[in-house]
Design an enzyme around this catalytic site. Structure first.
Site, PDB file in Angstrom:
ATOM      1  N   LYS A 106      49.634  42.217  46.631  1.00 36.51           N
ATOM      2  CA  LYS A 106      49.099  41.462  45.490  1.00 36.51           C
ATOM      3  C   LYS A 106      49.971  40.239  45.297  1.00 36.51           C
ATOM      4  O   LYS A 106      51.146  40.240  45.662  1.00 36.51           O
ATOM      5  CB  LYS A 106      49.150  42.315  44.215  1.00 36.51           C
ATOM      6  CG  LYS A 106      48.190  41.861  43.151  1.00 36.51           C
ATOM      7  CD  LYS A 106      46.804  42.359  43.467  1.00 36.51           C
ATOM      8  CE  LYS A 106      45.780  41.967  42.445  1.00 36.51           C
ATOM      9  NZ  LYS A 106      44.552  42.766  42.606  1.00 36.51           N
ATOM     10  N   GLY A 218      34.632  42.650  28.678  1.00 35.80           N
ATOM     11  CA  GLY A 218      34.978  41.564  29.602  1.00 35.80           C
ATOM     12  C   GLY A 218      33.726  40.916  30.146  1.00 35.80           C
ATOM     13  O   GLY A 218      32.752  41.589  30.485  1.00 35.80           O
ATOM     14  N   GLY A 220      33.983  38.301  32.629  1.00 34.77           N
ATOM     15  CA  GLY A 220      34.415  37.476  33.762  1.00 34.77           C
ATOM     16  C   GLY A 220      33.596  37.870  34.974  1.00 34.77           C
ATOM     17  O   GLY A 220      32.494  38.418  34.845  1.00 34.77           O
ATOM     18  N   ASN A 221      34.141  37.619  36.137  1.00 37.56           N
ATOM     19  CA  ASN A 221      33.434  37.894  37.390  1.00 37.56           C
ATOM     20  C   ASN A 221      32.905  39.335  37.448  1.00 37.56           C
ATOM     21  O   ASN A 221      31.722  39.568  37.703  1.00 37.56           O
ATOM     22  CB  ASN A 221      34.402  37.588  38.549  1.00 37.56           C
ATOM     23  CG  ASN A 221      33.758  37.749  39.903  1.00 37.56           C
ATOM     24  OD1 ASN A 221      32.541  37.598  40.040  1.00 37.56           O
ATOM     25  ND2 ASN A 221      34.548  38.085  40.896  1.00 37.56           N
ATOM     26  N   ALA A 222      33.780  40.305  37.146  1.00 43.66           N
ATOM     27  CA  ALA A 222      33.366  41.704  37.268  1.00 43.66           C
ATOM     28  C   ALA A 222      32.389  42.114  36.151  1.00 43.66           C
ATOM     29  O   ALA A 222      31.313  42.651  36.419  1.00 43.66           O
ATOM     30  CB  ALA A 222      34.599  42.606  37.258  1.00 43.66           C
ATOM     31  N   GLY A 223      32.759  41.847  34.903  1.00 41.32           N
ATOM     32  CA  GLY A 223      31.951  42.283  33.773  1.00 41.32           C
ATOM     33  C   GLY A 223      30.576  41.636  33.717  1.00 41.32           C
ATOM     34  O   GLY A 223      29.563  42.300  33.471  1.00 41.32           O
TER      35      GLY A 223
HETATM   36  N1  GLU Z   1      41.260  41.211  43.710  1.00 42.56           N
HETATM   37  C1  GLU Z   1      40.377  42.233  44.174  1.00 42.56           C
HETATM   38  C2  GLU Z   1      40.934  43.616  43.907  1.00 42.56           C
HETATM   39  O1  GLU Z   1      41.767  43.819  43.047  1.00 42.56           O
HETATM   40  C3  GLU Z   1      39.982  42.001  45.617  1.00 42.56           C
HETATM   41  C4  GLU Z   1      41.117  42.043  46.576  1.00 42.56           C
HETATM   42  C5  GLU Z   1      40.731  41.589  47.974  1.00 42.56           C
HETATM   43  O2  GLU Z   1      39.580  41.290  48.186  1.00 42.56           O
HETATM   44  O3  GLU Z   1      41.622  41.547  48.809  1.00 42.56           O
HETATM   45  O4  GLU Z   1      40.536  44.563  44.503  1.00 42.56           O
END
Ligand code: GLU
Length: 421
Positions: A106, A218, A220-223
């Site tokens: 990360k 939320g 954003g992208n996910a919500g």
């Molecule tokens: N940020 C996303 C996650 O937390 C995707 C990570 C990725 O695609 O490498 O899973």
């Protein structure tokens, strides 16, 4: 940060619990409690007024026993190394549970994207890649988007990396725009994957997905995509939604298209006409069938877990439920499906993008969604089966512990076979 809310301590505590249940080898446990490599970088970037500002960035490579490290990059004013370390551990378990050939990583930069213009964002993003460039690559570590990072930012990063190595390297980063070989379906793959898990879980709980009442924290992208997809795929009813400014509740259900329009114009979901305004805290406590936390970490804690009434909690965000809260929900009989199962559609979409990039052969959106469904359904089943298996031995374990057991045993097996212990 309060000790019990430190995400890295939380991730270690979760691993410790799983290690005990599964009787994990001591050496493997010690290796898996800490990241393999932690980088902190100083990034100088030119601002719009001509001055140069220094930003702090992180990249944590947690474990690569099963393949190149993989995980997103977050831009957040409150970013810190412990959060990045925790998220890199969760990426390791996420990729392992999905059984895709990656380890976990990360990254993050301490910055406030809301106060930056595009040139500043581009300068910081390129600077970050110049700082960590020699440690990443398609077969070393493959970053992707996360909180407040976008496909455009991925494009700048891929371009900067390609300049460093002297050739185009599309597979160094995922979540790219389609023009430079992003994948069909990657944009909504996190939410889509979560919906496939919801379908399976609801079926298993003998509920009707079409009649399910949903609250989404939320937008954003996910919500946002989870809201849109739950309506498109199952015609379920979303009765509450929120963003960082607060939430709304509409008994008869919220109209998705209208909400998107309102949010675009007014900048907040609270401008939705005729809705009851509620706080983010209140949203979590509604008596709905499915609660989808899709914002940030530490939303359901020991302080409010007792008041959660949903039958199913789908953790679309990373780390929204603390271990204390986890235990309370489990005690109350609420099914809480863990983040690294529910939101793994994002990294699975990334895996498809990377596979296409390194092979140079491109798939259709239907190919992507079909393969995503297969993997998500299999991951959900592996968790449910592990719970059953332990129940058969007289031990009731939560879905999170079951997911940990599946994920950790695969990583430990890879380390063992490679001769690491
Ligand atoms: N940020 C996303 C996650 O937390 C995707 C990570 C990725 O695609 O490498 O899973």
């Amino acid at each position: 940060m309060k000790e019990e809310l430190n995400p890295f301590k939380i991730s270690q505590a979760q691993l410790d619990s799983a290690a005990e249940i599964m009787n994990l080898d001591k050496a493997a446990h010690a290796m898996l409690r800490e990241p393999m490599r932690t980088l902190t970088v100083n990034i100088p970037a030119r601002m719009r007024d001509g001055t140069t500002k220094t930003f702090t960035g992180f990249r944590v490579q947690y474990n690569d026993a099963r393949g190149p490290c993989k995980g997103g990059i977050r831009y957040h004013p409150a970013e810190n190394i412990d959060t990045v370390k925790a998220l890199s551990a969760w990426m390791t378990w996420k990729c392992s549970l999905a059984n895709i050939p990656y380890g976990g990583a990360k990254g993050g930069i301490i910055c406030d994207t809301k106060s930056m213009n595009d040139t500043e964002l581009e300068n910081v993003s390129r600077g970050y890649i110049r700082s960590i460039g020699r440690f990443i690559g398609p077969d070393k570590d493959v970053p992707a988007p996360d909180v407040y990072t976008t496909p455009q930012i991925m494009a700048w990063m891929m371009d900067e990396y390609s300049k460093m190595v002297g050739h185009n390297e599309f597979g160094v980063i995922t979540g790219k725009p389609l023009e430079i070989w992003g994948s069909e379906g990657r944009g909504d793959s996190t939410a889509m994957g979560g919906m496939f898990v919801m379908r399976e879980a609801v079926k298993n709980m003998k509920m009707d997905v079409k009649k399910a009442k949903i609250a989404v924290q939320g937008f954003g992208n996910a919500g946002m995509y989870a809201f849109g997809l739950s309506k498109r795929l199952f015609r379920s009813k979303v009765v509450a939604v929120s963003d960082s400014q607060g939430g709304i509740y509409v008994e008869g259900g919220i109209d998705y298209d209208k909400l998107v329009e309102v949010k675009k114009k007014a900048g907040t979901v609270q401008a939705y006409p005729g809705a009851e305004k509620i706080t983010n805290e209140k949203l979590l406590e509604l008596g709905v069938d499915v609660l989808i936390p899709a914002a940030l970490e530490n939303q359901i804690t020991a302080a409010n877990a007792d008041r959660i009434k949903a039958k199913l909690v789908l953790e679309l965000a990373n780390g929204p439920v603390t271990p204390d809260a986890d235990a309370i929900l489990f005690e109350k009989g609420i099914v809480d499906l863990p983040d690294f199962l529910v939101n793994s559609g994002g990294v699975i979409g990334s895996y498809f993008e990377w596979a296409q990039n390194i092979s140079g052969y491109y798939w259709t959106a239907d190919d992507v969604y079909g393969k995503l469904d297969t993997i998500m359904t299999k991951s959900y089943k592996s968790v449910a089966d592990t719970q059953k298996q332990y129940a058969g031995k007289g031990k009731k374990i939560s879905p999170r512990m079951a997911a940990y057991i599946v994920a950790v045993s695969r990583v430990a097996a890879a380390m063992k076979t490679r001769g690491w212990y």
